[in-house]
Structures are given as C-alpha cells and as structure tokens.
Design a protein around this motif. Structure first.
Motif: not given
Length: 116
Positions: A39-47, A58-64, A109-116
């Motif tokens: 899985f990957a961890m990304r950071i977003f900034k929305v002004e 195809w992938y889910c998101h886990e957002i904090f 935002c965490m997302i899986p990197l491969k589709k099961d």
C-alpha cells in the motif's frame, strides 16, 4: 532492512493532474519506489476553494484528516471532514473532495498498490 524515514516538510507537493482538479497538490510519502510495500501513503493539500472532481477507480482509500475542513462526497452523500477524522472510501464508488474551509485542508490518503 532499515526503516524509511522522511522529513515530510521537505517533500515537494505537485499539482494533482486530473481534469477538473483545482488548487490541489499531493506527494507520495511511502510507496513501492521506497520499499516492497503493498500500500502507499500520500499527502494532499487542498487550498481554500480547491477540489478534486467526481471520479472512481478500482482501489479504496483510507483518509486521515490532519488540518482544515473538507467535504467528501461518496456515492452522492456528503460528509464533512475535520482534523482527526478518518474515512474509508470503497472501490468503484464515485467520490469527490472539496475544501470548504478558510485554511488549507491537509489529509493523508492510503491506497493499495495492487489489485487483488
């Protein structure tokens, strides 16, 4: 293997390249380019006034949410996100993001990197 430690303040955020995205930036914090992760961890900034338009994939998101105030729309229903809120966005479900506050909305935002 050694741990991966990054100073996130030194990582450059780049504009989100999606048609209709406005005032939104992101960076990959941890991904398969760093280690053999699933899985990957990304950071977003929305002004303020920024958004990511309705889309799905195809992938889910886990957002904090770390800072600010935003609206997440999932399957037509709106949810308000503030600091210390978390949300799960299922795969293949239309969703969008919009900053509705007066400061930058920052979230992980965490997302899986491969589709099961």
């Amino acid at each position: 293997m050694e741990p991966i430690i990054k100073d996130v303040k030194k990582i450059k955020l780049v504009p989100v390249e999606m048609e209709g995205a406005e005032k939104t930036y992101m960076a990959w914090l941890i991904s398969d380019k760093d280690a053999p992760v699933t899985f990957a961890m990304r950071i977003f900034k929305v002004e303020p006034g920024g958004k990511i338009p309705l889309h799905s994939h195809w992938y889910c998101h886990e957002i904090f949410c770390l800072q600010g105030r935003g609206k997440v729309t999932v399957a037509g229903k709106e949810y308000i996100m503030e600091a210390w809120n978390a949300v799960y966005v299922p795969p293949e479900v239309p969703h969008s993001y919009e900053n509705i506050g007066n400061e930058d909305w920052i979230f992980l935002c965490m997302i899986p990197l491969k589709k099961d």
